[in-house]
Design a protein around this motif. Structure first.
Motif, short mmCIF file in Angstrom:
data_model
loop_
_atom_site.label_atom_id
_atom_site.label_comp_id
_atom_site.label_asym_id
_atom_site.label_seq_id
_atom_site.Cartn_x
_atom_site.Cartn_y
_atom_site.Cartn_z
N GLY A 76 0.81 -1.22 0.00
CA GLY A 76 0.00 0.00 0.00
C GLY A 76 0.84 1.27 0.00
N PRO A 77 1.79 1.42 0.95
CA PRO A 77 2.65 2.59 0.91
C PRO A 77 3.48 2.69 -0.37
N ALA A 78 3.87 1.54 -0.94
CA ALA A 78 4.61 1.58 -2.21
C ALA A 78 3.75 2.19 -3.31
N LEU A 79 2.47 1.82 -3.33
CA LEU A 79 1.55 2.40 -4.30
C LEU A 79 1.37 3.90 -4.05
N ALA A 80 1.35 4.29 -2.78
CA ALA A 80 1.22 5.71 -2.45
C ALA A 80 2.44 6.48 -2.95
N ILE A 81 3.62 5.91 -2.79
CA ILE A 81 4.83 6.56 -3.30
C ILE A 81 4.76 6.68 -4.82
N LYS A 82 4.38 5.59 -5.47
CA LYS A 82 4.31 5.58 -6.93
C LYS A 82 3.45 6.71 -7.46
N HIS A 83 2.28 6.90 -6.85
CA HIS A 83 1.32 7.85 -7.41
C HIS A 83 1.37 9.25 -6.78
N PHE A 84 1.86 9.36 -5.55
CA PHE A 84 1.83 10.67 -4.89
C PHE A 84 3.19 11.36 -4.83
N ALA A 85 4.28 10.61 -4.93
CA ALA A 85 5.60 11.27 -4.93
C ALA A 85 5.74 12.27 -6.08
N PRO A 86 5.16 12.01 -7.27
CA PRO A 86 5.24 13.01 -8.34
C PRO A 86 4.54 14.32 -8.01
N LEU A 87 3.72 14.32 -6.95
CA LEU A 87 3.01 15.54 -6.56
C LEU A 87 3.82 16.39 -5.58
N LEU A 88 5.02 15.92 -5.20
CA LEU A 88 5.86 16.71 -4.31
C LEU A 88 6.34 17.98 -5.02
N SER A 89 6.33 19.07 -4.29
CA SER A 89 6.84 20.32 -4.84
C SER A 89 8.34 20.20 -5.07
N ASN A 90 8.84 20.88 -6.07
CA ASN A 90 10.26 20.87 -6.35
C ASN A 90 10.86 22.27 -6.20
N GLU A 91 10.14 23.14 -5.50
CA GLU A 91 10.59 24.52 -5.37
C GLU A 91 11.53 24.70 -4.18
N GLY A 92 11.49 23.78 -3.24
CA GLY A 92 12.35 23.85 -2.05
C GLY A 92 12.32 22.50 -1.38
N LYS A 93 12.58 22.46 -0.08
CA LYS A 93 12.52 21.20 0.65
C LYS A 93 11.11 20.63 0.60
N SER A 94 11.02 19.33 0.34
CA SER A 94 9.74 18.63 0.39
C SER A 94 9.95 17.34 1.15
N VAL A 95 8.90 16.85 1.79
CA VAL A 95 9.00 15.68 2.66
C VAL A 95 7.94 14.65 2.30
N PHE A 96 8.36 13.41 2.17
CA PHE A 96 7.44 12.27 2.01
C PHE A 96 7.80 11.28 3.09
N THR A 97 6.87 10.99 3.99
CA THR A 97 7.18 10.09 5.09
C THR A 97 6.08 9.05 5.28
N VAL A 98 6.47 7.89 5.78
CA VAL A 98 5.52 6.83 6.12
C VAL A 98 5.75 6.42 7.57
N LEU A 99 4.71 5.91 8.19
CA LEU A 99 4.83 5.40 9.55
C LEU A 99 5.31 3.95 9.49
N SER A 100 6.49 3.71 10.00
CA SER A 100 7.03 2.37 10.10
C SER A 100 6.93 1.94 11.57
N ALA A 101 7.82 1.08 12.02
CA ALA A 101 7.82 0.62 13.41
C ALA A 101 9.19 0.09 13.76
N ARG A 102 9.61 0.31 15.00
CA ARG A 102 10.92 -0.17 15.42
C ARG A 102 11.02 -1.69 15.28
N VAL A 103 9.91 -2.40 15.44
CA VAL A 103 9.96 -3.86 15.31
C VAL A 103 10.27 -4.29 13.88
N GLY A 104 10.24 -3.35 12.93
CA GLY A 104 10.65 -3.64 11.56
C GLY A 104 12.16 -3.63 11.39
N SER A 105 12.87 -3.22 12.42
CA SER A 105 14.34 -3.22 12.37
C SER A 105 14.86 -4.65 12.51
#
Length: 238
Positions: A113-142
C-alpha cells in the motif's frame, strides 16, 4: 495543540497531504497541521471518509489523478496507513502460527500500500524547495534491533516498507534533490492500533507523538533522505 508553526523548514504557506487521516495518528496529524499558521492547506484522505483504499491501486491512482489534474503540489506528504491487527488476526508468537493469508494481508496494507502511495503521490511533491514524504514504520521492523523474535508477518512487512522507502528515496532525489523521503517510528501511541499488544510499554497520546514526529521532519535535511528515524530524532538501525 499549540498554534505555532512546527514545519518552519518548508517555508511559509506549505501544503500538506495526509493519507490515512481517519486513524488515531492520521487524525492527529491533520489537526496539528491545521493549527499551524504556516500551513496553507492540509488535505486528508481515508477509507472511511473518502473510500480511499491504499491496498487497491485503482483507488490510489484515482485519488492522485485528481490532484494532478488540478495541478496541486505538496511540500509534505504523510502516509499514516497501516495495522498490526487485520481482520481480527494479531501478530504471531511463533513460526508455527504463520498463515499465508494473514501474512499476505500484512504485506498488502503495510508494505505494498505505501509503495503504491509513493508511486502515485511522490510526483506531486513540490520541487521549489525542501519537500518531505514520510511513512509510519515501526521499530519492530528493524532487523538489527530484533532480539525477541515473534510477530513475523508484521515485522517483515515493516522491514519491507523500510527497503521500499530507502530505494524510493534514491530515485526521487534524482529529480527532487531537496526532498526528504524517510520512515518514521512513532513510538508506543495510545490508539486502538495495537489491539492491546502494547501493554507494559509507556504510551504517549497521538497528539504528542505527532508533535514529536513533525519536529523530527522539520530538522531533517535532504542529506538524510532514505533514513529510518524514531520520534525523538534518533536513527533506527536497519
Amino acid at each position: 495543540m499549540p498554534d505555532t508553526s512546527v514545519m518552519t523548514s518548508l517555508g511559509g504557506h506549505y501544503r500538506a497531504l495526509v493519507l490515512g487521516s481517519s486513524g488515531g495518528i492520521g487524525r492527529a496529524f491533520v489537526e496539528r497541521l491545521r493549527s499551524d499558521p504556516a500551513c496553507a492547506d492540509v488535505i486528508g484522505l481515508s477509507r472511511s471518509d473518502d473510500r480511499f483504499d491504499v491496498t487497491k491501486e485503482e483507488s490510489v491512482a484515482a485519488a492522485a489523478a485528481r490532484f494532478t489534474e488540478a495541478e496541486r503540489r505538496f511540500e509534505l506528504v504523510i502516509v499514516a496507513t497501516g495495522a498490526l491487527v487485520i481482520d481480527g488476526n494479531g501478530p504471531e508468537k511463533t513460526i508455527k502460527a504463520i498463515r499465508a493469508d494473514v501474512m499476505a494481508a500484512q504485506f498488502a496494507l503495510n508494505a505494498i500500500g505505501p509503495a503504491l502511495a509513493i508511486k502515485h503521490f511522490a510526483p506531486l511533491l513540490s520541487n521549489e524547495g525542501k519537500s518531505v514524504f514520510t511513512v509510519l514504520s515501526a521499530r519492530v521492523g528493524s532487523i538489527g534491533d530484533n532480539r525477541l523474535g515473534g510477530w513475523i508477518s508484521y515485522r517483515s512487512s515493516k522491514a519491507a516498507l523500510n527497503q521500499i522507502m530507502r530505494t524510493s528515496a534514491i530515485e526521487i532525489s534524482r529529480l527532487r534533490p531537496k526532498s526528504v523521503v524517510v520512515s518514521l517510528h512513532p513510538g508506543s501511541v495510545d490508539t486502538g492500533f495495537s489491539g492491546g499488544f502494547s501493554k507494559g510499554h509507556d504510551r504517549v497520546s497521538p497528539g504528542e507523538s505527532v508533535e514529536n514526529m513533525l519536529s523530527v521532519l522539520d530538522r531533517l535535511e535532504p542529506a538524510q533522505t532514505g533514513g529510518f528515524f524514531a520520534y525523538d530524532g534518533q536513527p533506527v538501525e536497519w
